[in-house]
Scaffold this motif. Structure first.
Motif, PDB file in Angstrom:
ATOM      1  N   CYS A 148      40.263  43.061  31.837  1.00 38.02           N
ATOM      2  CA  CYS A 148      40.408  42.040  30.596  1.00 38.02           C
ATOM      3  C   CYS A 148      39.364  41.136  30.754  1.00 38.02           C
ATOM      4  O   CYS A 148      39.175  40.373  29.613  1.00 38.02           O
ATOM      5  CB  CYS A 148      41.630  41.905  30.848  1.00 38.02           C
ATOM      6  N   SER A 149      39.308  40.551  32.494  1.00 37.95           N
ATOM      7  CA  SER A 149      38.463  39.160  32.139  1.00 37.95           C
ATOM      8  C   SER A 149      37.344  39.208  32.079  1.00 37.95           C
ATOM      9  O   SER A 149      36.236  38.527  31.288  1.00 37.95           O
ATOM     10  CB  SER A 149      38.490  38.588  33.826  1.00 37.95           C
ATOM     11  N   VAL A 150      36.612  40.472  32.345  1.00 37.66           N
ATOM     12  CA  VAL A 150      35.531  40.741  31.432  1.00 37.66           C
ATOM     13  C   VAL A 150      34.723  40.596  30.063  1.00 37.66           C
ATOM     14  O   VAL A 150      33.562  40.219  29.486  1.00 37.66           O
ATOM     15  CB  VAL A 150      34.646  42.293  31.389  1.00 37.66           C
ATOM     16  N   PHE A 151      35.444  40.657  29.430  1.00 34.26           N
ATOM     17  CA  PHE A 151      35.926  41.081  27.800  1.00 34.26           C
ATOM     18  C   PHE A 151      37.092  39.287  27.181  1.00 34.26           C
ATOM     19  O   PHE A 151      36.292  38.907  26.463  1.00 34.26           O
ATOM     20  CB  PHE A 151      37.125  41.513  26.879  1.00 34.26           C
ATOM     21  N   CYS A 152      37.562  38.420  28.339  1.00 32.10           N
ATOM     22  CA  CYS A 152      38.187  37.588  28.294  1.00 32.10           C
ATOM     23  C   CYS A 152      36.877  36.265  27.847  1.00 32.10           C
ATOM     24  O   CYS A 152      35.902  35.903  28.277  1.00 32.10           O
ATOM     25  CB  CYS A 152      39.375  36.839  29.206  1.00 32.10           C
ATOM     26  N   PRO A 153      37.030  35.528  26.394  1.00 27.98           N
ATOM     27  CA  PRO A 153      35.721  34.436  25.914  1.00 27.98           C
ATOM     28  C   PRO A 153      35.948  32.983  27.291  1.00 27.98           C
ATOM     29  O   PRO A 153      34.978  32.794  27.679  1.00 27.98           O
ATOM     30  CB  PRO A 153      35.817  33.878  24.873  1.00 27.98           C
ATOM     31  N   TYR A 154      36.650  33.461  28.060  1.00 22.81           N
ATOM     32  CA  TYR A 154      37.271  32.228  28.340  1.00 22.81           C
ATOM     33  C   TYR A 154      37.457  32.708  29.859  1.00 22.81           C
ATOM     34  O   TYR A 154      37.638  31.668  30.824  1.00 22.81           O
ATOM     35  CB  TYR A 154      38.765  31.331  28.143  1.00 22.81           C
ATOM     36  N   GLY A 155      37.116  33.161  30.051  1.00 18.82           N
ATOM     37  CA  GLY A 155      36.726  34.572  31.911  1.00 18.82           C
ATOM     38  C   GLY A 155      38.776  34.683  32.417  1.00 18.82           C
ATOM     39  O   GLY A 155      38.399  34.826  33.953  1.00 18.82           O
ATOM     40  N   ILE A 156      39.644  34.071  31.945  1.00 20.86           N
ATOM     41  CA  ILE A 156      41.062  34.428  32.136  1.00 20.86           C
ATOM     42  C   ILE A 156      41.001  35.555  33.381  1.00 20.86           C
ATOM     43  O   ILE A 156      40.758  36.806  33.043  1.00 20.86           O
ATOM     44  CB  ILE A 156      42.146  33.939  31.921  1.00 20.86           C
ATOM     45  N   ASP A 157      41.428  35.241  34.090  1.00 26.62           N
ATOM     46  CA  ASP A 157      41.236  36.079  35.328  1.00 26.62           C
ATOM     47  C   ASP A 157      42.732  36.908  35.671  1.00 26.62           C
ATOM     48  O   ASP A 157      43.896  35.594  35.938  1.00 26.62           O
ATOM     49  CB  ASP A 157      40.954  36.250  36.607  1.00 26.62           C
ATOM     50  N   THR A 158      43.369  37.951  34.637  1.00 27.48           N
ATOM     51  CA  THR A 158      45.510  38.231  34.916  1.00 27.48           C
ATOM     52  C   THR A 158      45.284  38.963  36.559  1.00 27.48           C
ATOM     53  O   THR A 158      46.307  38.572  36.619  1.00 27.48           O
ATOM     54  CB  THR A 158      44.915  39.397  33.855  1.00 27.48           C
ATOM     55  N   ALA A 159      44.719  39.311  37.299  1.00 27.02           N
ATOM     56  CA  ALA A 159      44.581  39.951  38.049  1.00 27.02           C
ATOM     57  C   ALA A 159      45.385  38.955  38.748  1.00 27.02           C
ATOM     58  O   ALA A 159      46.353  38.694  39.895  1.00 27.02           O
ATOM     59  CB  ALA A 159      43.242  40.174  39.183  1.00 27.02           C
ATOM     60  N   GLU A 160      44.782  37.049  39.037  1.00 25.62           N
ATOM     61  CA  GLU A 160      45.194  36.217  39.742  1.00 25.62           C
ATOM     62  C   GLU A 160      46.103  35.678  39.342  1.00 25.62           C
ATOM     63  O   GLU A 160      47.676  35.241  40.335  1.00 25.62           O
ATOM     64  CB  GLU A 160      44.127  34.967  39.701  1.00 25.62           C
ATOM     65  N   ILE A 161      46.428  35.988  38.085  1.00 20.34           N
ATOM     66  CA  ILE A 161      47.962  35.680  37.427  1.00 20.34           C
ATOM     67  C   ILE A 161      49.199  36.160  38.288  1.00 20.34           C
ATOM     68  O   ILE A 161      49.571  35.858  38.305  1.00 20.34           O
ATOM     69  CB  ILE A 161      48.190  35.353  36.223  1.00 20.34           C
ATOM     70  N   SER A 162      48.513  37.780  37.819  1.00 18.96           N
ATOM     71  CA  SER A 162      49.516  38.549  38.852  1.00 18.96           C
ATOM     72  C   SER A 162      49.726  38.496  40.294  1.00 18.96           C
ATOM     73  O   SER A 162      50.460  39.258  40.523  1.00 18.96           O
ATOM     74  CB  SER A 162      48.668  41.033  38.648  1.00 18.96           C
ATOM     75  N   MET A 163      48.710  38.333  41.069  1.00 22.43           N
ATOM     76  CA  MET A 163      48.891  37.480  43.143  1.00 22.43           C
ATOM     77  C   MET A 163      49.935  36.501  42.758  1.00 22.43           C
ATOM     78  O   MET A 163      50.589  36.261  43.621  1.00 22.43           O
ATOM     79  CB  MET A 163      47.588  37.749  42.956  1.00 22.43           C
ATOM     80  N   ALA A 164      49.567  35.316  41.809  1.00 20.00           N
ATOM     81  CA  ALA A 164      50.424  34.521  41.821  1.00 20.00           C
ATOM     82  C   ALA A 164      51.740  34.776  41.635  1.00 20.00           C
ATOM     83  O   ALA A 164      52.627  34.913  42.376  1.00 20.00           O
ATOM     84  CB  ALA A 164      49.546  33.407  40.589  1.00 20.00           C
TER      85      ALA A 164
END
Length: 512
Positions: free
Chosen positions: A151-167
């Protein structure tokens, strides 16, 4: 076809973007960790009474430590670019499995307690109180994310869902609400040195058995050394390589490559695991403790180089974090990269003409290659951008005559996850694993029908384990997944190796 107690998605020519269906996966949660799993990791044994305040304190702590997390929680504008990019949403229809929907489970709590608008006008910004229901939602849906970062590849802001999941997982662990699978494995690494809890004698017995098998097959004595001081290379490989197919076939390939190159190498009982599940639960402290085993082993054995075997998230941790977690590695030979991937190592030898192959040994297969998420989107190989895509394919093509890629929209940087990464490779999450594999299974089926593909290669232990489980659910065979260095092992010609003529002579001698 394997039987399931849930609906297995139907394979079609393309994966359609589904209509939203609320709560289709709300029932699914992994087993909860017990005190024996949590306490060795520094977490409370069970859910603490003041979990509400502790969870909010941990969220504040993570925001202060990782500025990126703060940015990701603030930056989303709900543009929708990520919504149809997640394999779990595509296969489950659950809006909370959309990347933005999964992010918002944490974001709405962050806004309620940490923003002006959320504190005073929560209904305007989607802010909500932290309740036990919210906590349970976190536990369910943040364990339906494989942290693949597509998902982060396609996000125009580069939001990393993986990092949110890890948190979110780290917050859950901090209040004693952790996942059994990941925490139990990390505890085994702390105690035994590897994910499977294999003791040194068991590893040694396996390696001795491999030596016998290779000598019987080739007539060449190929050593699989363990804890040998003064070796040039320390090989750090996933513990699955010690016992399970197709993983162990890859380990045989590593050994043959080292042997033919004339380079001394060793495995280590101290660092008998390349994987680092500390990343999956977002715990820097546990990541560092797991990684320090590698430094300790390298120092104890006096090696000059560290090479990592075929493991996706292990390569991400090694490539992106190892020097920070366990460095500096200034005691290693500066002529070589720290660390180095086994595919880089083998590719360099191929380029130098130091390895000979009989490509026809793999002619019973038409291969394709699955780009593993952590390798594809979080690392590099070699000295050029895109090496993580080119080098494994170059190795395959050097040992195989028949190779084709799957649809270009499903490989490379855009690759679809196997469906079992990020700490989800456990039977209690089999439903999400099978459903999450749908996009990759669709691309593979198309390659089978259109290009005659018979097997798919991978360089990730989790991918290989996942595919052996889920392929039968989609009407395919579990042995259609192979290791890249399994293909190398099949084709490599060792100096002094038995030939077909030698085998024929042996048979005629026996007849006499």
């Amino acid at each position: 076809m394997a039987k399931a107690n849930f609906d297995v998605p139907e394979l079609k020519e393309y994966v359609d973007v589904p209509e939203l269906v609320e709560g289709t996966m709300a029932h699914l949660s992994p087993f909860i960790a017990k005190p024996d799993h949590n306490i060795p990791l520094g977490f409370p044994g069970e859910l603490v009474e003041d979990w509400h305040d502790k969870a909010l304190e941990k969220l504040d702590d993570l925001r202060s430590r990782y500025r990126s997390l703060q940015v990701y929680l603030d930056a989303c504008v709900k543009c929708g670019a990520c919504t149809d990019k997640c394999h779990y949403y595509l296969s489950t229809k659950d809006p909370k499995n959309m990347p933005v929907g999964r992010q918002d489970l944490l974001r709405k709590v962050y806004r309620r307690y940490n923003t002006f608008a959320g504190k005073y006008f929560p209904w305007l910004v989607g802010a909500e109180d932290l309740t036990r229901e919210t906590l349970d939602d976190w536990y369910s849906y943040y364990h339906q994310c494989s942290q693949c970062r597509r998902c982060s590849v396609f996000c125009p802001y580069g939001i990393d869902t993986a990092e949110i999941s890890m948190a979110a997982r780290e917050i859950l662990d901090s209040v004693g609400y952790g996942q059994k699978y990941c925490n139990e494995i990390i505890a085994k690494v702390h105690e035994k040195g590897n994910n499977l809890g294999l003791p040194g004698p068991a590893i040694l017995d396996t390696l001795e058995g491999l030596e016998e098998d290779v000598e019987e097959e080739t007539g060449v004595v190929v050593k699989f050394p363990l804890d040998v001081k003064g070796a040039d290379i320390l090989l750090v490989t996933p513990s699955a390589d010690f016992f399970a197919e197709p993983h162990v076939d890859g380990l045989i390939g590593y050994g043959k490559v080292f042997h033919e190159a004339g380079i001394s190498w060793t495995l280590s009982t101290t660092a008998s695991e390349a994987g680092n599940f500390g990343m999956f639960i977002g715990s820097y402290e546990n990541m560092r403790k797991v990684a320090m085993r590698i430094r300790t082993a390298a120092l104890e054995l006096g090696v000059k180089r560290i090479v990592f075997g075929e493991c996706g998230h292990a390569w991400r941790v090694a490539y992106a974090f190892l020097n920070t977690l366990a460095g500096p590695f200034d005691f290693l030979d500066p002529k070589y990269p720290v660390p180095q991937h086994i595919c880089e190592f083998t590719y360099d030898l191929i380029q130098q003409g130091k390895l000979n192959f009989d490509k026809s040994a793999n002619d019973d297969m038409t291969l394709t290659f699955h780009d593993s998420c952590n390798v594809a989107r979080a690392t590099r190989m070699g000295d050029k951008p895109g090496g993580q895509f080119d080098i494994p394919r170059a190795v395959i093509k050097a040992v195989c005559n028949n190779y084709v890629d799957m649809d270009h929209e499903t490989i490379g940087e855009k690759t679809f996850c196997c469906g079992g990464g990020g700490g989800l490779l456990t039977d209690d999450l089999m439903e999400i694993r099978v459903k999450g594999a749908l996009p990759r299974m669709t691309a593979l089926q198309n390659a089978i029908k259109e290009e005659g593909v018979t097997h798919m290669a991978a360089i990730c232990a989790i991918c290989k384990s996942q595919f052996t489980k889920v392929l039968p659910y989609y009407g395919m065979d579990m042995d259609q997944i192979v290791s890249v260095h399994q293909l190398v092992s099949n084709a490599i010609i060792l100096t002094g190796q038995n030939t077909d003529e030698d085998d024929a002579d042996d048979e005629s001698d026996g007849d006499e």
